[in-house]
Design a protein around this motif. Structure first.
Motif, PDB file in Angstrom:
ATOM      1  N   THR A   7      30.869  43.711  45.005  1.00 38.52           N
ATOM      2  CA  THR A   7      32.067  44.103  46.093  1.00 38.52           C
ATOM      3  C   THR A   7      33.161  43.596  45.690  1.00 38.52           C
ATOM      4  O   THR A   7      34.208  44.210  46.269  1.00 38.52           O
ATOM      5  CB  THR A   7      31.560  43.392  47.216  1.00 38.52           C
ATOM      6  N   LEU A   8      33.346  42.593  44.955  1.00 40.34           N
ATOM      7  CA  LEU A   8      34.864  42.099  44.497  1.00 40.34           C
ATOM      8  C   LEU A   8      35.409  42.611  43.053  1.00 40.34           C
ATOM      9  O   LEU A   8      36.512  42.583  42.770  1.00 40.34           O
ATOM     10  CB  LEU A   8      34.597  40.732  44.244  1.00 40.34           C
ATOM     11  N   LYS A  10      36.305  46.011  42.482  1.00 42.11           N
ATOM     12  CA  LYS A  10      37.244  46.934  42.590  1.00 42.11           C
ATOM     13  C   LYS A  10      38.689  46.247  42.873  1.00 42.11           C
ATOM     14  O   LYS A  10      39.609  46.609  42.390  1.00 42.11           O
ATOM     15  CB  LYS A  10      36.941  47.843  43.675  1.00 42.11           C
ATOM     16  N   LYS A  11      38.388  44.941  43.729  1.00 39.29           N
ATOM     17  CA  LYS A  11      39.809  44.285  44.041  1.00 39.29           C
ATOM     18  C   LYS A  11      40.157  43.558  42.817  1.00 39.29           C
ATOM     19  O   LYS A  11      41.500  43.507  42.484  1.00 39.29           O
ATOM     20  CB  LYS A  11      39.401  43.315  45.090  1.00 39.29           C
ATOM     21  N   PHE A  14      41.934  46.040  40.365  1.00 37.50           N
ATOM     22  CA  PHE A  14      42.999  46.743  40.936  1.00 37.50           C
ATOM     23  C   PHE A  14      44.152  45.694  41.001  1.00 37.50           C
ATOM     24  O   PHE A  14      45.131  45.882  40.300  1.00 37.50           O
ATOM     25  CB  PHE A  14      42.880  46.987  42.620  1.00 37.50           C
ATOM     26  N   GLU A  15      43.727  44.491  41.097  1.00 38.84           N
ATOM     27  CA  GLU A  15      44.997  43.387  40.932  1.00 38.84           C
ATOM     28  C   GLU A  15      45.150  43.206  39.443  1.00 38.84           C
ATOM     29  O   GLU A  15      46.380  42.774  39.152  1.00 38.84           O
ATOM     30  CB  GLU A  15      44.478  41.994  41.567  1.00 38.84           C
ATOM     31  N   GLN A  24      52.118  43.038  41.269  1.00 41.53           N
ATOM     32  CA  GLN A  24      51.200  42.096  41.791  1.00 41.53           C
ATOM     33  C   GLN A  24      51.668  41.660  43.166  1.00 41.53           C
ATOM     34  O   GLN A  24      51.064  41.800  44.233  1.00 41.53           O
ATOM     35  CB  GLN A  24      50.678  41.116  40.975  1.00 41.53           C
ATOM     36  N   SER A  31      47.964  44.157  50.974  1.00 47.66           N
ATOM     37  CA  SER A  31      46.838  43.658  51.115  1.00 47.66           C
ATOM     38  C   SER A  31      46.900  42.263  52.273  1.00 47.66           C
ATOM     39  O   SER A  31      45.717  41.740  52.478  1.00 47.66           O
ATOM     40  CB  SER A  31      45.679  43.093  50.169  1.00 47.66           C
ATOM     41  N   THR A  33      47.902  39.524  51.957  1.00 44.34           N
ATOM     42  CA  THR A  33      47.180  38.119  51.314  1.00 44.34           C
ATOM     43  C   THR A  33      48.023  36.932  51.900  1.00 44.34           C
ATOM     44  O   THR A  33      49.171  36.972  52.007  1.00 44.34           O
ATOM     45  CB  THR A  33      47.479  38.253  49.840  1.00 44.34           C
ATOM     46  N   THR A  42      40.059  34.246  45.956  1.00 44.39           N
ATOM     47  CA  THR A  42      41.109  34.622  45.124  1.00 44.39           C
ATOM     48  C   THR A  42      40.912  35.388  44.049  1.00 44.39           C
ATOM     49  O   THR A  42      39.989  34.544  43.153  1.00 44.39           O
ATOM     50  CB  THR A  42      42.273  33.767  45.092  1.00 44.39           C
ATOM     51  N   THR A  43      41.332  36.324  43.523  1.00 48.42           N
ATOM     52  CA  THR A  43      41.266  36.849  42.176  1.00 48.42           C
ATOM     53  C   THR A  43      42.162  35.959  41.187  1.00 48.42           C
ATOM     54  O   THR A  43      42.936  35.236  41.281  1.00 48.42           O
ATOM     55  CB  THR A  43      41.723  38.353  42.051  1.00 48.42           C
ATOM     56  N   GLN A  46      46.005  36.821  41.353  1.00 52.16           N
ATOM     57  CA  GLN A  46      46.556  36.588  42.461  1.00 52.16           C
ATOM     58  C   GLN A  46      47.955  35.702  42.187  1.00 52.16           C
ATOM     59  O   GLN A  46      49.005  35.810  42.612  1.00 52.16           O
ATOM     60  CB  GLN A  46      45.920  35.617  43.729  1.00 52.16           C
TER      61      GLN A  46
END
Length: 173
Positions: A7-8, A10-11, A14-15, A24, A31, A33, A42-43, A46
């Motif tokens: 689920t993470l 894709k995020k 994208f980031e 960014q 989003s 944030t 957090t990716t 970030q």
């Protein structure tokens, strides 16, 4: 891919693209944030928002200043000269004036946006341009071709000491 849930992915992808393409900060803004929230995922990308702001500044600043120079030159009615004449050393004062105008406008925009959209003010390139403008002004005045007032020379050493102490304080706190 091995340690994070699908689920993470894709995020994170994208980031990662947003960080690579230098937007960014706008991705984080869109989003919603909360940069200072704790306990949320957090990716790894970030924190690249500040590099995105910096690169956007480096791409837009020359275009902005060039446009302002062209507008000022055309508005002055200065004659165009043919050929390669002697080049005179130009004053940095017009450039400093243009940088000051942009920096003050950015600071005013940032302060106005802080009151109704703090996250937007934090990630917004336009609200951060004053910081780079201030650095540009320091650089311009450091190499200024005109004479600085006498008090500037006397204030140089104490101001440098305060700057170094502030850097060390930030490192320790």
């Amino acid at each position: 891919v091995l340690f994070l849930p699908g689920t993470l992915w894709k995020k994170i992808a994208f980031e990662g693209f947003a960080a690579t393409a230098y937007f960014q900060n706008w991705a984080a803004f869109s989003s919603a944030t909360d940069y200072f929230s704790q306990g949320l995922f957090t990716t790894p990308f970030q924190h690249y928002w500040s590099l995105s702001v910096e690169e956007q500044f480096y791409l837009l600043w020359p275009v902005l200043l060039g446009g302002m120079f062209v507008a000022a030159y055309r508005g002055s009615g200065a004659p165009r000269r043919a050929g390669r004449g002697r080049h005179r050393q130009q004053s940095s004062a017009p450039l400093a004036g243009m940088v000051l105008v942009v920096a003050v406008a950015s600071l005013c925009y940032s302060e106005a946006e802080l009151s109704y959209n703090p996250t937007g003010a934090y990630f917004n390139t336009l609200g951060r341009a004053w910081e780079f403008g201030l650095g540009a002004l320091v650089g311009l005045f450091h190499r200024a071709p005109w004479r600085l007032p006498g008090w500037c020379h006397g204030a140089r050493v104490p101001l440098q000491a305060i700057g170094w102490l502030a850097l060390f304080a930030c490192g320790f706190t």
